[in-house]
Design a protein around this motif. Structure first.
Motif, PDB file in Angstrom:
ATOM      1  N   ALA A 150       0.818  -1.293  -0.096  1.00 37.00           N
ATOM      2  CA  ALA A 150      -0.184   0.038   0.122  1.00 37.00           C
ATOM      3  C   ALA A 150       0.745   1.144   0.110  1.00 37.00           C
ATOM      4  N   THR A 176      -4.445   7.191  -1.679  1.00 36.13           N
ATOM      5  CA  THR A 176      -3.856   5.819  -1.204  1.00 36.13           C
ATOM      6  C   THR A 176      -4.063   5.169  -2.343  1.00 36.13           C
ATOM      7  N   TYR A 183      -3.666   0.500  -3.288  1.00 32.00           N
ATOM      8  CA  TYR A 183      -3.422  -0.678  -2.516  1.00 32.00           C
ATOM      9  C   TYR A 183      -3.207  -1.956  -3.735  1.00 32.00           C
ATOM     10  N   LYS A 202      -6.759  -5.096  -0.994  1.00 34.74           N
ATOM     11  CA  LYS A 202      -7.772  -4.019  -1.430  1.00 34.74           C
ATOM     12  C   LYS A 202      -9.254  -4.365  -0.885  1.00 34.74           C
ATOM     13  N   THR A 237      -6.250  -0.861   5.221  1.00 36.25           N
ATOM     14  CA  THR A 237      -6.163   0.500   5.064  1.00 36.25           C
ATOM     15  C   THR A 237      -4.979   1.474   5.509  1.00 36.25           C
ATOM     16  N   LEU A 255      -1.128   0.766   8.977  1.00 37.02           N
ATOM     17  CA  LEU A 255      -1.546  -0.062   8.281  1.00 37.02           C
ATOM     18  C   LEU A 255      -2.655  -0.981   8.897  1.00 37.02           C
TER      19      LEU A 255
END
Length: 115
Positions: free
Chosen positions: A48, A57, A59, A64, A68, A80
């Motif tokens: 990420a 952002t 991913y 995904k 986050t 993370l």
């Protein structure tokens, strides 16, 4: 410049963990930060990215919707958040900074997803 990863551990499938990366020695809020991971016997893969301001952002497809990435510039920290963890997420996770033409890695934090 220093980058320090923490927060790994053992978690059951479906569980959650939050990793932290504290960085120092540079203008933290001006640089993109990334998380990577390396599973046993495999190459290190990108996970990420968060932009310098935290507004953008990105991913890897494999995480995904479950992971986050975020940042707190007041604390010089990147996070993370990992939810719905799967055994395939087992790896050493690394924070990475590219600064002044050089790559800086954290020391890594181990995540094990197992029942």
């Amino acid at each position: 410049v220093q980058v320090v990863d923490t927060g790994g551990g053992l978690v059951q499938p479906g569980g959650s963990l939050r990793l932290s990366c504290v960085a120092s020695g540079f203008a933290f809020s001006s640089y993109t930060m990334t998380w990577w991971r390396q599973a046993p016997g495999k190459e290190r893969d990108w996970v990420a990215t968060v932009s310098s301001a935290g507004s953008n952002t990105d991913y890897a497809d494999s995480v995904k919707g479950r992971f986050t990435i975020s940042r707190d510039s007041a604390k010089n920290t990147v996070y993370l958040q990992m939810n719905s963890l799967e055994p395939e997420d087992t790896a050493v996770y690394y924070c990475r900074l590219f600064y002044m033409g050089r790559t800086y890695w954290g020391q890594g934090t181990q995540v094990i997803v197992s029942s």
